[in-house]
Design a protein around this motif. Sequence first.
Motif, PDB file in Angstrom:
ATOM      1  N   ASP A  70      -1.991  48.356   0.691  1.00  0.00           N
ATOM      2  CA  ASP A  70      -2.544  47.048   1.025  1.00  0.00           C
ATOM      3  C   ASP A  70      -2.269  46.090  -0.140  1.00  0.00           C
ATOM      4  N   HIS A  71      -2.639  44.812   0.020  1.00  0.00           N
ATOM      5  CA  HIS A  71      -2.284  43.821  -0.988  1.00  0.00           C
ATOM      6  C   HIS A  71      -2.974  44.073  -2.319  1.00  0.00           C
ATOM      7  N   ARG A  72      -4.202  44.562  -2.300  1.00  0.00           N
ATOM      8  CA  ARG A  72      -4.884  44.828  -3.556  1.00  0.00           C
ATOM      9  C   ARG A  72      -4.183  45.926  -4.345  1.00  0.00           C
ATOM     10  N   SER A  73      -3.759  46.957  -3.639  1.00  0.00           N
ATOM     11  CA  SER A  73      -3.026  48.034  -4.311  1.00  0.00           C
ATOM     12  C   SER A  73      -1.651  47.562  -4.752  1.00  0.00           C
ATOM     13  N   MET A  74      -1.005  46.733  -3.923  1.00  0.00           N
ATOM     14  CA  MET A  74       0.296  46.174  -4.290  1.00  0.00           C
ATOM     15  C   MET A  74       0.188  45.354  -5.567  1.00  0.00           C
ATOM     16  N   ALA A  75      -0.904  44.614  -5.735  1.00  0.00           N
ATOM     17  CA  ALA A  75      -1.064  43.790  -6.933  1.00  0.00           C
ATOM     18  C   ALA A  75      -0.999  44.635  -8.189  1.00  0.00           C
ATOM     19  N   VAL A  76      -1.606  45.797  -8.140  1.00  0.00           N
ATOM     20  CA  VAL A  76      -1.626  46.694  -9.296  1.00  0.00           C
ATOM     21  C   VAL A  76      -0.249  47.307  -9.531  1.00  0.00           C
ATOM     22  N   VAL A  77       0.374  47.789  -8.471  1.00  0.00           N
ATOM     23  CA  VAL A  77       1.664  48.474  -8.580  1.00  0.00           C
ATOM     24  C   VAL A  77       2.783  47.497  -8.908  1.00  0.00           C
ATOM     25  N   PHE A  78       2.776  46.328  -8.272  1.00  0.00           N
ATOM     26  CA  PHE A  78       3.835  45.342  -8.523  1.00  0.00           C
ATOM     27  C   PHE A  78       3.788  44.839  -9.961  1.00  0.00           C
ATOM     28  N   GLU A  79       2.581  44.663 -10.503  1.00  0.00           N
ATOM     29  CA  GLU A  79       2.481  44.253 -11.907  1.00  0.00           C
ATOM     30  C   GLU A  79       3.092  45.308 -12.817  1.00  0.00           C
ATOM     31  N   ALA A  80       2.800  46.562 -12.538  1.00  0.00           N
ATOM     32  CA  ALA A  80       3.362  47.650 -13.345  1.00  0.00           C
ATOM     33  C   ALA A  80       4.885  47.673 -13.246  1.00  0.00           C
ATOM     34  N   ALA A  81       5.406  47.412 -12.054  1.00  0.00           N
ATOM     35  CA  ALA A  81       6.856  47.409 -11.854  1.00  0.00           C
ATOM     36  C   ALA A  81       7.513  46.240 -12.575  1.00  0.00           C
ATOM     37  N   GLY A  82       6.815  45.101 -12.667  1.00  0.00           N
ATOM     38  CA  GLY A  82       7.372  43.911 -13.281  1.00  0.00           C
ATOM     39  C   GLY A  82       7.582  44.017 -14.774  1.00  0.00           C
ATOM     40  N   TRP A  83       7.125  45.098 -15.392  1.00  0.00           N
ATOM     41  CA  TRP A  83       7.318  45.310 -16.833  1.00  0.00           C
ATOM     42  C   TRP A  83       8.800  45.236 -17.213  1.00  0.00           C
ATOM     43  N   SER A  84       9.670  45.619 -16.309  1.00  0.00           N
ATOM     44  CA  SER A  84      11.116  45.527 -16.540  1.00  0.00           C
ATOM     45  C   SER A  84      11.733  44.592 -15.509  1.00  0.00           C
ATOM     46  N   PRO A  85      12.751  43.805 -15.887  1.00  0.00           N
ATOM     47  CA  PRO A  85      13.426  42.965 -14.884  1.00  0.00           C
ATOM     48  C   PRO A  85      14.098  43.773 -13.792  1.00  0.00           C
ATOM     49  N   LEU A  86      14.312  45.065 -14.051  1.00  0.00           N
ATOM     50  CA  LEU A  86      14.904  45.949 -13.041  1.00  0.00           C
ATOM     51  C   LEU A  86      13.856  46.750 -12.288  1.00  0.00           C
ATOM     52  N   GLY A  87      12.589  46.643 -12.680  1.00  0.00           N
ATOM     53  CA  GLY A  87      11.539  47.421 -12.029  1.00  0.00           C
ATOM     54  C   GLY A  87      11.375  47.110 -10.549  1.00  0.00           C
ATOM     55  N   PRO A  88      11.242  45.825 -10.179  1.00  0.00           N
ATOM     56  CA  PRO A  88      11.124  45.502  -8.754  1.00  0.00           C
ATOM     57  C   PRO A  88      12.341  45.952  -7.949  1.00  0.00           C
ATOM     58  N   LEU A  89      13.506  45.892  -8.563  1.00  0.00           N
ATOM     59  CA  LEU A  89      14.723  46.337  -7.878  1.00  0.00           C
ATOM     60  C   LEU A  89      14.657  47.831  -7.603  1.00  0.00           C
ATOM     61  N   ALA A  90      14.215  48.599  -8.584  1.00  0.00           N
ATOM     62  CA  ALA A  90      14.136  50.046  -8.423  1.00  0.00           C
ATOM     63  C   ALA A  90      13.147  50.443  -7.334  1.00  0.00           C
ATOM     64  N   LEU A  91      11.982  49.791  -7.308  1.00  0.00           N
ATOM     65  CA  LEU A  91      10.957  50.132  -6.317  1.00  0.00           C
ATOM     66  C   LEU A  91      11.214  49.471  -4.967  1.00  0.00           C
ATOM     67  N   ASN A  92      12.299  48.683  -4.883  1.00  0.00           N
ATOM     68  CA  ASN A  92      12.678  48.011  -3.629  1.00  0.00           C
ATOM     69  C   ASN A  92      11.660  46.947  -3.219  1.00  0.00           C
ATOM     70  N   ILE A  93      11.109  46.271  -4.227  1.00  0.00           N
ATOM     71  CA  ILE A  93      10.136  45.208  -3.949  1.00  0.00           C
ATOM     72  C   ILE A  93      10.650  43.859  -4.444  1.00  0.00           C
ATOM     73  N   GLN A  94      11.959  43.757  -4.629  1.00  0.00           N
ATOM     74  CA  GLN A  94      12.555  42.502  -5.076  1.00  0.00           C
ATOM     75  C   GLN A  94      12.569  41.500  -3.928  1.00  0.00           C
ATOM     76  N   ALA A  95      12.387  40.211  -4.272  1.00  0.00           N
ATOM     77  CA  ALA A  95      12.578  39.155  -3.278  1.00  0.00           C
ATOM     78  C   ALA A  95      14.080  38.964  -3.062  1.00  0.00           C
ATOM     79  N   PRO A  96      14.507  38.629  -1.832  1.00  0.00           N
ATOM     80  CA  PRO A  96      13.721  38.318  -0.638  1.00  0.00           C
ATOM     81  C   PRO A  96      13.385  39.529   0.234  1.00  0.00           C
ATOM     82  N   ASP A  97      13.867  40.725  -0.166  1.00  0.00           N
ATOM     83  CA  ASP A  97      13.677  41.898   0.697  1.00  0.00           C
ATOM     84  C   ASP A  97      12.208  42.213   0.934  1.00  0.00           C
TER      85      ASP A  97
END
Length: 396
Positions: A70-97
């Motif tokens: 859910d969005h609350r859990s995403m907020a926690v996980v997405f912040e952790a992924a954002g630590w690296s510029p490649l983190g969102p790409l690795a977890l497949n949470i990059q925009a616009p996908d």
Amino acid sequence: MDFKLSDDLVELRSRVETFIAEKVVPFENDRRQGPHGPEESLRLELVALAFEAGLLSPHGPKEYGGLGLDHRSMAVVFEAAGWSPLGPLALNIQAPDEGNVNLLESIATPEQKKRWLAPLVRGEIRSTFVMTETTTGGAGADPSLLKTVAQQDSDGFLITGEKYMITGAPGAGVHIVMARTLNPAGQDLGATMFLLDADAPGFAIERMLDTIDSNSPGGHAAVSLTRARATPDRVLGQVGQGFRNAQIRLGPARLTHCMRWLGAARRCHAIAIDHARHRRSFGRPIGEHQGVGFMIADNEIDLHLSRLAVWHAAWLLDGHDRARNETSMVKVFCSEALGRVIDRCLQILGSIGITGDTVVERFYRDIRPFRIYDGPSEVHRHALANRILGQRVNQR
């Protein structure tokens, strides 16, 4: 509102933080990155690592291989992924996908989900959201200026127009195209979204755009559509409901941008603090000088308030409240507050900050467009002011 994290979510955050630090950060200097973003081979390698770690697509539905957060859990996980510029790409949470996954899950037909949502959640393909038009006219901050036309005929629709700043167009597997729809008699039916394959006849990449950011695979492009065919099964949502359905995507997508950039700003802050503790000038560590110490304190304030704002808006979204006002306010606040954080970090680092010796310089370039993406700050303020004034008039 209970913002206490469950034990499972704390454990998941720890797993993501460890994964980013141990598996993703080492790729930050990989040569497969350029002015138009990471190459596809790098993206696929990172996605494979996330899949192996059981962390791929935390936002995606479980039935297609995602974690279904859910969005609350995403907020926690997405912040952790954002630590690296490649983190969102690795977890497949990059925009616009990431935003397109939410959109397809919400309004696509079962057949459309099987064909496009499933491989998108698995990280096998990328997607685009083709709405913005040229700088000389057409839809931008004001979507009502949409000029691209989908002319209806007996076989579906023929789409013609020019689009601008389309993120990830080269190499994308599917394009979600917004067009003004006309029936055979020329009557305007309203905006409609269509699903076009990458090799759809009539869809062409005209030129690549050189931009200050470089975090999106495929970069940004100007594209054209010349009588591109969309059969009825390629209509996403309902004919004439494109703008309404776009809000399903845009509201949460603004918030997830904030989640990811919060992690980036936190990384820059950590680098600046370490530098302020060890770099000495005038007989003491620079962090002990008020000019630097105050910047560190202001960073803490902006980071803390940004996180509270994100979590509050996520709580509202999970309560099935579209939270239109809240996501606009949070997007404006976070884009500016987190931009300030990274700017201060660069200033604290001094000459080191403007080099590639730390990731701060890269984040500095990448975060500046955040004040423009998904609606400029000024447009959100304008819309918010209009709603506030309208509410007051109605209360008289």
